[in-house]
Design a protein around this motif. Sequence first.
Motif, PDB file in Angstrom:
ATOM      1  N   PRO A 620     -69.729  -5.916  18.934  1.00  0.00           N
ATOM      2  CA  PRO A 620     -71.076  -4.886  19.145  1.00  0.00           C
ATOM      3  C   PRO A 620     -70.467  -3.457  19.314  1.00  0.00           C
ATOM      4  CG  PRO A 620     -71.181  -6.691  20.886  1.00  0.00           C
ATOM      5  CD  PRO A 620     -69.809  -6.750  20.264  1.00  0.00           C
ATOM      6  N   ILE A 621     -71.357  -2.872  18.477  1.00  0.00           N
ATOM      7  CA  ILE A 621     -70.811  -1.177  18.283  1.00  0.00           C
ATOM      8  C   ILE A 621     -71.026  -0.570  19.638  1.00  0.00           C
ATOM      9  CG2 ILE A 621     -71.537   1.004  17.268  1.00  0.00           C
ATOM     10  CD1 ILE A 621     -70.152  -0.854  15.284  1.00  0.00           C
ATOM     11  N   GLN A 622     -71.909  -0.867  20.335  1.00  0.00           N
ATOM     12  CA  GLN A 622     -72.066  -0.115  21.534  1.00  0.00           C
ATOM     13  C   GLN A 622     -70.797  -0.330  22.652  1.00  0.00           C
ATOM     14  OE1 GLN A 622     -75.550  -1.810  23.628  1.00  0.00           O
ATOM     15  NE2 GLN A 622     -74.519  -3.885  24.062  1.00  0.00           N
ATOM     16  N   ARG A 623     -70.004  -1.347  22.330  1.00  0.00           N
ATOM     17  CA  ARG A 623     -68.809  -1.651  23.126  1.00  0.00           C
ATOM     18  C   ARG A 623     -67.479  -0.682  22.494  1.00  0.00           C
ATOM     19  NH1 ARG A 623     -68.588  -7.893  24.695  1.00  0.00           N
ATOM     20  NH2 ARG A 623     -70.519  -8.094  25.929  1.00  0.00           N
ATOM     21  N   VAL A 624     -67.662  -0.044  21.410  1.00  0.00           N
ATOM     22  CA  VAL A 624     -66.463   0.777  21.092  1.00  0.00           C
ATOM     23  C   VAL A 624     -66.525   2.107  21.730  1.00  0.00           C
ATOM     24  CG1 VAL A 624     -65.825   2.073  18.725  1.00  0.00           C
ATOM     25  CG2 VAL A 624     -67.025  -0.277  18.695  1.00  0.00           C
ATOM     26  N   CYS A 625     -65.042   2.199  22.298  1.00  0.00           N
ATOM     27  CA  CYS A 625     -64.886   3.303  22.733  1.00  0.00           C
ATOM     28  C   CYS A 625     -63.889   4.416  22.336  1.00  0.00           C
ATOM     29  CB  CYS A 625     -64.565   3.115  24.430  1.00  0.00           C
ATOM     30  SG  CYS A 625     -63.304   1.961  24.578  1.00  0.00           S
ATOM     31  N   ALA A 626     -63.288   3.892  21.164  1.00  0.00           N
ATOM     32  CA  ALA A 626     -62.288   4.684  20.559  1.00  0.00           C
ATOM     33  C   ALA A 626     -61.882   3.994  19.055  1.00  0.00           C
ATOM     34  CB  ALA A 626     -60.869   4.969  20.978  1.00  0.00           C
ATOM     35  N   VAL A 627     -61.870   4.877  17.893  1.00  0.00           N
ATOM     36  CA  VAL A 627     -61.497   4.321  16.684  1.00  0.00           C
ATOM     37  C   VAL A 627     -60.248   5.528  16.316  1.00  0.00           C
ATOM     38  CG1 VAL A 627     -62.109   3.699  14.618  1.00  0.00           C
ATOM     39  CG2 VAL A 627     -63.671   3.648  16.134  1.00  0.00           C
ATOM     40  N   GLU A 628     -59.207   4.816  16.153  1.00  0.00           N
ATOM     41  CA  GLU A 628     -58.123   5.694  15.817  1.00  0.00           C
ATOM     42  C   GLU A 628     -56.948   5.180  14.714  1.00  0.00           C
ATOM     43  OE1 GLU A 628     -57.906   8.678  17.159  1.00  0.00           O
ATOM     44  OE2 GLU A 628     -59.933   8.714  18.191  1.00  0.00           O
ATOM     45  N   GLN A 642     -56.866   1.299  14.743  1.00  0.00           N
ATOM     46  CA  GLN A 642     -57.319   0.396  15.862  1.00  0.00           C
ATOM     47  C   GLN A 642     -58.696   0.500  16.315  1.00  0.00           C
ATOM     48  OE1 GLN A 642     -55.124   1.527  19.675  1.00  0.00           O
ATOM     49  NE2 GLN A 642     -54.304   3.017  18.393  1.00  0.00           N
ATOM     50  N   VAL A 643     -59.472  -0.400  16.613  1.00  0.00           N
ATOM     51  CA  VAL A 643     -60.676  -0.421  17.256  1.00  0.00           C
ATOM     52  C   VAL A 643     -60.805  -0.877  18.657  1.00  0.00           C
ATOM     53  CG1 VAL A 643     -63.332  -1.002  17.019  1.00  0.00           C
ATOM     54  CG2 VAL A 643     -61.829  -0.538  14.752  1.00  0.00           C
ATOM     55  N   ILE A 644     -60.951   0.119  19.745  1.00  0.00           N
ATOM     56  CA  ILE A 644     -60.879  -0.096  20.957  1.00  0.00           C
ATOM     57  C   ILE A 644     -62.240  -0.235  21.449  1.00  0.00           C
ATOM     58  CG2 ILE A 644     -59.832   0.599  23.141  1.00  0.00           C
ATOM     59  CD1 ILE A 644     -58.071   2.587  21.737  1.00  0.00           C
ATOM     60  N   THR A 645     -62.286  -1.406  22.416  1.00  0.00           N
ATOM     61  CA  THR A 645     -63.553  -2.040  22.941  1.00  0.00           C
ATOM     62  C   THR A 645     -63.533  -1.939  24.308  1.00  0.00           C
ATOM     63  OG1 THR A 645     -63.423  -4.058  22.143  1.00  0.00           O
ATOM     64  CG2 THR A 645     -64.413  -2.734  20.664  1.00  0.00           C
ATOM     65  N   GLN A 646     -64.619  -1.929  25.177  1.00  0.00           N
ATOM     66  CA  GLN A 646     -64.543  -2.133  26.556  1.00  0.00           C
ATOM     67  C   GLN A 646     -65.602  -3.377  26.853  1.00  0.00           C
ATOM     68  OE1 GLN A 646     -65.421   1.303  29.015  1.00  0.00           O
ATOM     69  NE2 GLN A 646     -63.926   0.752  30.331  1.00  0.00           N
ATOM     70  N   ILE A 677     -71.029   7.058  17.494  1.00  0.00           N
ATOM     71  CA  ILE A 677     -70.681   8.572  18.169  1.00  0.00           C
ATOM     72  C   ILE A 677     -71.597   8.836  19.267  1.00  0.00           C
ATOM     73  CG2 ILE A 677     -72.797   9.572  16.756  1.00  0.00           C
ATOM     74  CD1 ILE A 677     -70.878  12.017  16.273  1.00  0.00           C
ATOM     75  N   TYR A 678     -72.908   7.987  19.539  1.00  0.00           N
ATOM     76  CA  TYR A 678     -73.589   8.424  20.636  1.00  0.00           C
ATOM     77  C   TYR A 678     -73.106   7.400  21.747  1.00  0.00           C
ATOM     78  CZ  TYR A 678     -76.178  11.414  17.554  1.00  0.00           C
ATOM     79  OH  TYR A 678     -76.209  12.291  16.725  1.00  0.00           O
ATOM     80  N   ASN A 679     -72.160   6.602  21.902  1.00  0.00           N
ATOM     81  CA  ASN A 679     -71.771   5.920  22.709  1.00  0.00           C
ATOM     82  C   ASN A 679     -71.347   6.570  24.049  1.00  0.00           C
ATOM     83  OD1 ASN A 679     -72.176   3.697  21.225  1.00  0.00           O
ATOM     84  ND2 ASN A 679     -69.965   2.809  21.086  1.00  0.00           N
ATOM     85  N   GLU A 680     -71.614   5.922  25.211  1.00  0.00           N
ATOM     86  CA  GLU A 680     -71.584   6.742  26.452  1.00  0.00           C
ATOM     87  C   GLU A 680     -70.062   6.548  27.023  1.00  0.00           C
ATOM     88  OE1 GLU A 680     -74.226   5.295  29.209  1.00  0.00           O
ATOM     89  OE2 GLU A 680     -75.839   6.182  28.023  1.00  0.00           O
ATOM     90  N   ARG A 681     -69.349   5.471  26.673  1.00  0.00           N
ATOM     91  CA  ARG A 681     -67.792   5.418  27.161  1.00  0.00           C
ATOM     92  C   ARG A 681     -66.832   5.575  26.286  1.00  0.00           C
ATOM     93  NH1 ARG A 681     -68.606  -0.513  30.301  1.00  0.00           N
ATOM     94  NH2 ARG A 681     -69.489  -1.014  28.160  1.00  0.00           N
ATOM     95  N   MET A 682     -66.807   6.649  25.552  1.00  0.00           N
ATOM     96  CA  MET A 682     -65.679   7.175  24.626  1.00  0.00           C
ATOM     97  C   MET A 682     -64.394   7.296  25.582  1.00  0.00           C
ATOM     98  SD  MET A 682     -67.099   6.061  21.930  1.00  0.00           S
ATOM     99  CE  MET A 682     -66.113   6.763  20.626  1.00  0.00           C
ATOM    100  N   LEU A 683     -63.516   7.000  25.116  1.00  0.00           N
ATOM    101  CA  LEU A 683     -62.198   7.462  25.852  1.00  0.00           C
ATOM    102  C   LEU A 683     -61.661   9.006  25.220  1.00  0.00           C
ATOM    103  CD1 LEU A 683     -60.170   3.949  25.268  1.00  0.00           C
ATOM    104  CD2 LEU A 683     -61.437   4.881  27.222  1.00  0.00           C
ATOM    105  N   PRO A 684     -60.840   9.460  26.236  1.00  0.00           N
ATOM    106  CA  PRO A 684     -60.402  10.695  26.068  1.00  0.00           C
ATOM    107  C   PRO A 684     -59.130  10.832  25.329  1.00  0.00           C
ATOM    108  CG  PRO A 684     -60.351  10.440  28.365  1.00  0.00           C
ATOM    109  CD  PRO A 684     -61.081   9.333  27.565  1.00  0.00           C
TER     110      PRO A 684
END
Length: 821
Positions: A620-628, A642-646, A677-684
């Motif tokens: 699910p895209i809503q679980r994506v929190c970083a793409v690097e 890497q696609v990081i999900t939570q 881009i509008y996901n709430e839990r993006m990693l810093p």
Amino acid sequence: MAKNTSLYFRIVEGRNLPAKDVSGTSDPYCIVKVDNEVVARTATVWKNLNPFWGEEYTLHLPMGFHSLSFLVMDEDTIGHDDVIGKITLSKEAIGSQAKGLDSWMNLTRVDPDEEVQGEIHLSLELLKDTVKSSLRCQVIEARDLAPRDISGTSDPFGRIIFNNHSAETSIIKKTRFPHWGETLELELGAEELNEEGTVIVEVWDWDMVGKNDFLGKVEIPFASLHKTPVLEGWFRLLPLGNNEADASGKLGALRLKVRLVEDRILPSTYYQPLIELLVESVISPAEVEDSSALTMLEEVTTVESRQDVAMTLVKIYLGQGLVVPFLDYLNTREVNHTTDPNTLFRSNSLASKAMEQFMKAVGMLYLHEVLKPIINRIFDERKYIELDPCKIDLNRTRRISFKSGVSEAEVRDFSVEMLQTYLTSIIESIVSSVDQCPSVMRVAFKQLHKRVEEQFTEPENEDVKYLAISGFFFLRFFAPAILTPKLFQLRDQHADTRTSRTLLLLAKALQSVGNLGLQLGHGKEQWMSPLHPIILSSVASVKDFLDKLIDVDHDIVSSVPQRAVFMPSVTVKEGYLHKHKAEGPQLLSRFAFKKRYFWLTSETLSYAKTSDWQVRSSIPIQRVCAVERVDENAFQQQNVMQVITQDNDGKLNTMYIQCKNVNELNQWLSAIRKVSIYNERMLPSFHPGVHRSGKWTCCLQADRAVTGCSRTHSAVTLGDWSDPLDPDVETQMIYKQLLQGRDKLRKKYLETEDADPTSSNKETRISPDVHPDGAECNAPPTRPGQSVAARLLVVIEDLEQAHATFQLREIEDATRVILNP
């Protein structure tokens, strides 16, 4: 107040490049870096010292940047590619040119001491007492250092220097993200406390054999340590500063076009009055010929900026759900102002540009579905095709017959046969695509058909209603995509010379199809005549297609999203990638990636063994929190992301995916970032390495759950048709355009000469609340559009004042931080 930075660059061509191959030529390509991160790679132009690329890119960089670099490389089949030279432009140099840079620039030699990157975390403190004084420096950590060793890492150590004093940290092996946590102290004499010198912190890569490699430095004025008890923070590493001149052009030159757009975006409420004026223009115009905010915007739009303005307006009205009324308003004005139907929509007016950009914004996926199979076939077959007798080269032909050679007639006959085959496939694919065409496009064309039919009622103008639609559909959408597939993302690379000629001939033929064959035989290219029969025979099917295309219910637009990319069922991007096999026993890196077919929509990232495989795995895209990106040394493989999900429990999961080249990597990074881009839990922060053998390969930390050692780039994306709608950014662009033309609008609509002939002809500004309906009052006579212009100018002035206020606040906040650290 948010900051928005966009960087536009075009790599046009090179000249007088040095020969790197034994054949006396080179095989040049360009690598583009933003702050030492590769963001693009051009195609290779084989055996050419004066290559033409013509490739352009847009980058959205919300966090800003420091420098933009262009490296020209010579591709070698065996061994490493050779470096020809580079051009580096600072952000300040680009930003100093309001209209951007457009010039030839000489290449310079690549100096390893200038190729630095990354930051270092320091804490400096000046200790003073009656017995002794010292300079204490805590060297905490560094990140994103340049890789200097063949393994893709470095062996960094730090060194602090002041006057004749110096001290060094320990060496940390095989990492670009060292954690030192060491304190270095320099004892200072009493006389040194009053000096105006500079504290230098350097980072070096230790080498067992040969000299150490420079990784960067930080310079801190010693005087600043007297003002601040403890100076702590992340500092950007700088090069040695041995910048070489342009080598007098000995390495050749590049022609580049570069433009930087930096905006500070106000809160949404400040843009609402301007949005309301733009909306009012299309939903309640008193008369289509009356002046409105839209017509005034067109008056102050320059030829150079018209395409950008058109694209921005299309996005604004898409966001408002009013793109069809917007296009209908512009098209109606254009049709009403046209007396000769042969000139209809032939200029680059705002209406023409808006329709063109609208088709790209909502119809790109449709275009891919229709054209991509045929374009891929043409690229794969790579036939030598030529119709012009002056250009037929018998030495470039493949064996067409079993004879020892081929004649010009045989080449021409073969070319006609292949072009007819390709053109038939293209026309059939288009005319059978009615149901695939986005509904909003069909309704827009229906309105256009209606306006043209109402204006040109004469029997001799029967075809004008078809030509108006086909002019956009074929001449400005499908034909350009066939001519330059890369610019429409149909291919990753530009076509070679042979394929490019085939595409050009097909684009010419399709333009004739779009013109309904009305101009055949009147041009200079009579050698195209063998294709005339198939063009003329397609006219009936094209007209039938256009009739079916506009046979659509107008109300259907309100029931479906107008921007295809946001429809959950629509695939934004798809293709074969290689997924890392994380489960099971650890495999050698080269065997750990398995080929899988990926699909990306606004809701899921899915993959399966093949494109027609029934069982898919989805994220699910809503679980994506970083793409690097992933460091090359993590798997000893290039172009890995890497696609990081939570998950719901807060646990992070990482999927590693390998792309075939850097351009594909950047495209997938950008596409996934846009839909998330509008996901709430993006990693810093994130780890650019992998956790293997009990530690991270990047920072060497043992804890798998430790905070990432590098900053994420989740908002850094490539600009294209799939950019998410951002009303504030788009309205800010329109405001800037109006601000530049404010004086012109004021002069035309609000300034009148004094009616008294004895006066000194001074100009009198009319108040914004003057009523334009002819009511008796003591105010001077009003001009058409005066009331709208007055309101628009007030909105512009309010936005200008808001920007000034926010900028003043930022200056005050920055001053407060400096005075009270």
